[in-house]
Design an enzyme around this catalytic site. Sequence first.
Site, PDB file in Angstrom:
ATOM      1  N   CYS A  10      -4.411  26.876 -37.578  1.00 22.41           N
ATOM      2  CA  CYS A  10      -3.641  26.867 -36.986  1.00 22.41           C
ATOM      3  C   CYS A  10      -2.239  25.722 -36.960  1.00 22.41           C
ATOM      4  O   CYS A  10      -3.273  24.699 -37.541  1.00 22.41           O
ATOM      5  CB  CYS A  10      -2.735  28.134 -35.106  1.00 22.41           C
ATOM      6  SG  CYS A  10      -3.709  26.593 -34.220  1.00 22.41           S
ATOM      7  N   ASN A  13      -3.781  24.053 -32.559  1.00 20.56           N
ATOM      8  CA  ASN A  13      -5.150  23.710 -32.582  1.00 20.56           C
ATOM      9  C   ASN A  13      -4.872  23.939 -30.953  1.00 20.56           C
ATOM     10  O   ASN A  13      -6.471  23.927 -30.461  1.00 20.56           O
ATOM     11  CB  ASN A  13      -6.058  22.306 -32.805  1.00 20.56           C
ATOM     12  CG  ASN A  13      -7.315  23.031 -33.327  1.00 20.56           C
ATOM     13  OD1 ASN A  13      -8.267  22.691 -33.257  1.00 20.56           O
ATOM     14  ND2 ASN A  13      -7.675  24.483 -32.873  1.00 20.56           N
ATOM     15  N   CYS A  15      -3.370  26.584 -28.983  1.00 19.99           N
ATOM     16  CA  CYS A  15      -3.395  27.519 -28.889  1.00 19.99           C
ATOM     17  C   CYS A  15      -4.565  29.778 -29.418  1.00 19.99           C
ATOM     18  O   CYS A  15      -4.848  29.699 -28.959  1.00 19.99           O
ATOM     19  CB  CYS A  15      -2.093  27.564 -28.924  1.00 19.99           C
ATOM     20  SG  CYS A  15      -0.595  27.590 -27.974  1.00 19.99           S
ATOM     21  N   ARG A  16      -3.575  29.687 -30.991  1.00 22.49           N
ATOM     22  CA  ARG A  16      -3.531  30.494 -31.522  1.00 22.49           C
ATOM     23  C   ARG A  16      -4.805  30.408 -31.970  1.00 22.49           C
ATOM     24  O   ARG A  16      -6.261  30.572 -31.735  1.00 22.49           O
ATOM     25  CB  ARG A  16      -3.121  30.845 -32.779  1.00 22.49           C
ATOM     26  CG  ARG A  16      -1.391  31.475 -32.287  1.00 22.49           C
ATOM     27  CD  ARG A  16      -0.676  31.067 -33.282  1.00 22.49           C
ATOM     28  NE  ARG A  16      -0.417  30.439 -33.991  1.00 22.49           N
ATOM     29  CZ  ARG A  16       0.199  29.798 -34.811  1.00 22.49           C
ATOM     30  NH1 ARG A  16       1.305  30.803 -34.915  1.00 22.49           N
ATOM     31  NH2 ARG A  16       0.445  28.553 -34.594  1.00 22.49           N
ATOM     32  N   SER A  17      -5.712  29.281 -32.721  1.00 23.43           N
ATOM     33  CA  SER A  17      -6.837  28.860 -33.518  1.00 23.43           C
ATOM     34  C   SER A  17      -8.073  28.917 -32.559  1.00 23.43           C
ATOM     35  O   SER A  17      -9.172  29.213 -33.407  1.00 23.43           O
ATOM     36  CB  SER A  17      -6.470  28.193 -34.772  1.00 23.43           C
ATOM     37  OG  SER A  17      -6.701  26.717 -33.916  1.00 23.43           O
ATOM     38  N   ASP A 127       3.363  32.331 -32.431  1.00 27.58           N
ATOM     39  CA  ASP A 127       3.187  30.963 -32.146  1.00 27.58           C
ATOM     40  C   ASP A 127       3.084  31.282 -30.802  1.00 27.58           C
ATOM     41  O   ASP A 127       5.099  31.467 -30.667  1.00 27.58           O
ATOM     42  CB  ASP A 127       4.225  29.841 -32.505  1.00 27.58           C
ATOM     43  CG  ASP A 127       3.443  28.443 -32.645  1.00 27.58           C
ATOM     44  OD1 ASP A 127       2.919  28.008 -31.419  1.00 27.58           O
ATOM     45  OD2 ASP A 127       3.900  27.642 -32.807  1.00 27.58           O
TER      46      ASP A 127
HETATM   47  P1  4NP Z   1      -0.917  26.409 -31.933  1.00 32.01           P
HETATM   48  O1  4NP Z   1       0.405  26.279 -31.131  1.00 32.01           O
HETATM   49  O2  4NP Z   1      -0.552  25.943 -33.323  1.00 32.01           O
HETATM   50  O3  4NP Z   1      -1.215  28.151 -31.842  1.00 32.01           O
HETATM   51  O4  4NP Z   1      -1.830  25.536 -31.334  1.00 32.01           O
HETATM   52  C1  4NP Z   1       1.862  25.527 -31.549  1.00 32.01           C
HETATM   53  C2  4NP Z   1       0.392  24.487 -30.093  1.00 32.01           C
HETATM   54  C3  4NP Z   1       1.795  23.349 -30.073  1.00 32.01           C
HETATM   55  C4  4NP Z   1       2.841  23.146 -30.945  1.00 32.01           C
HETATM   56  C5  4NP Z   1       3.285  23.963 -31.953  1.00 32.01           C
HETATM   57  C6  4NP Z   1       2.753  25.535 -31.487  1.00 32.01           C
HETATM   58  N1  4NP Z   1       3.441  22.099 -30.707  1.00 32.01           N
HETATM   59  O5  4NP Z   1       4.035  21.713 -31.519  1.00 32.01           O
HETATM   60  O6  4NP Z   1       3.054  20.833 -29.729  1.00 32.01           O
END
Ligand code: 4NP
Length: 168
Positions: A10, A13, A15-17, A127
């Site tokens: 993702c 790294n 939240c989703r992955s 997201d």
């Molecule tokens: P992820 O979510 O890609 O599912 O881990 C996010 C985590 C952090 C951010 C964006 C999306 N960020 O902009 O910091």
Amino acid sequence: MKKINVLFVCLGNICRSPLAEALFKHKLKQLGLEDFIEADSCGTSDYHIGDPPDSRTLANARRNGITIQHRGRQLSKDDLNRFDYILAMDESNYENILYLGRNLNIIHKVSLMRSFEPDAKAREVPDPYYGGERGFQEVFEILDRSLDGFLDYLKQKEGITVSPKPAG
Ligand code: 4NP
């Protein structure tokens, strides 16, 4: 037998992955496949290198009976060579993976995670970072369905037969 390596990707790294990785490992254990298939996760960005998963992801996973043990790390070219299946959470992650691997022959092993979800209503795992708690549960449910679909595909493609462990 060579292990099959699966990488979930993702943006951050956190939240989703990492949730996809932990839920996939949970399913592998239930199926008795943990000695045959390995999984890891990473982000396309360098925003959260070394960070634990988002506290909302950890809380949601716990509520759904899943424990996550992971620290954020960024996707590398080495990953693109090492992993057999690379699953992107959204179109932007997918494009970034292909761009990093533009001089490598990797397109055959990169897929969108939701392409394995039966009757998926969208192409992306949304997201949840800027949203509320409901977004995290929605991500959990999407991943749950997508990972079941991916496991069915993997078993067929790799010729894996499963004899589930008795409960308890
Ligand atoms: P992820 O979510 O890609 O599912 O881990 C996010 C985590 C952090 C951010 C964006 C999306 N960020 O902009 O910091």
